[in-house]
Design a protein around this motif. Structure first.
Motif, mmCIF file in Angstrom:
data_model
loop_
_atom_site.group_PDB
_atom_site.id
_atom_site.type_symbol
_atom_site.label_atom_id
_atom_site.label_comp_id
_atom_site.label_asym_id
_atom_site.label_seq_id
_atom_site.Cartn_x
_atom_site.Cartn_y
_atom_site.Cartn_z
ATOM 1 N N ARG A 34 48.313 45.332 49.867
ATOM 2 C CA ARG A 34 48.394 44.449 48.704
ATOM 3 C C ARG A 34 47.324 44.838 47.685
ATOM 4 O O ARG A 34 47.586 44.902 46.480
ATOM 5 C CB ARG A 34 48.212 42.997 49.130
ATOM 6 N N LYS A 35 46.117 45.135 48.157
ATOM 7 C CA LYS A 35 45.048 45.560 47.245
ATOM 8 C C LYS A 35 45.398 46.879 46.571
ATOM 9 O O LYS A 35 45.168 47.054 45.371
ATOM 10 C CB LYS A 35 43.732 45.699 48.008
ATOM 11 N N TRP A 38 47.879 46.213 43.820
ATOM 12 C CA TRP A 38 47.256 45.623 42.634
ATOM 13 C C TRP A 38 46.460 46.670 41.852
ATOM 14 O O TRP A 38 46.511 46.691 40.614
ATOM 15 C CB TRP A 38 46.346 44.456 43.002
ATOM 16 N N ALA A 41 49.002 48.850 40.075
ATOM 17 C CA ALA A 41 49.585 48.136 38.928
ATOM 18 C C ALA A 41 48.596 48.073 37.762
ATOM 19 O O ALA A 41 48.971 48.288 36.605
ATOM 20 C CB ALA A 41 50.004 46.732 39.340
ATOM 21 N N PHE A 42 47.316 47.815 38.066
ATOM 22 C CA PHE A 42 46.312 47.758 37.008
ATOM 23 C C PHE A 42 46.145 49.123 36.340
ATOM 24 O O PHE A 42 46.084 49.219 35.114
ATOM 25 C CB PHE A 42 44.966 47.287 37.566
#
Length: 95
Positions: A34-35, A38, A41-42
């Motif tokens: 999940r990290k 993220w 995506a960033f």
């Protein structure tokens, strides 16, 4: 562009890409994927923002005949043409 420079560039790219993959592979955190999602995506949003900023400010006009870039097949090899112009920009060098 010679093979040494191309190999060095490929090594740098692989080294940068290996850092997040090593974190995911070695971490025991249950939320590691999940990290990573993220962070990915960033960084994708960041890439889109910088690309749009470059386009809207007309800053990306360094190679007018892309993909040729002044008759060369690679824009990195066209950097030799601009090397004398960058020389005065080095720190500690005065005109």
């Amino acid at each position: 562009m010679d093979a040494t420079a191309l190999g060095w560039l490929a090594f740098k790219g692989i080294a940068v890409a290996a850092l997040p993959l090593a974190y995911v592979g070695l971490s025991r955190d249950p939320a590691k994927y999940r990290k990573l999602a993220w962070v990915t995506a960033f960084l994708t949003l960041d890439l889109i923002m910088f690309g749009s900023f470059t386009r809207l400010t007309d800053s990306g006009l360094g190679c007018p005949d892309w993909p040729g870039c002044y008759g060369h097949s690679n824009p990195l090899s066209a950097g030799n043409r601009f090397a004398p112009r960058r020389l005065p920009c080095l720190p500690g060098r005065s005109r």
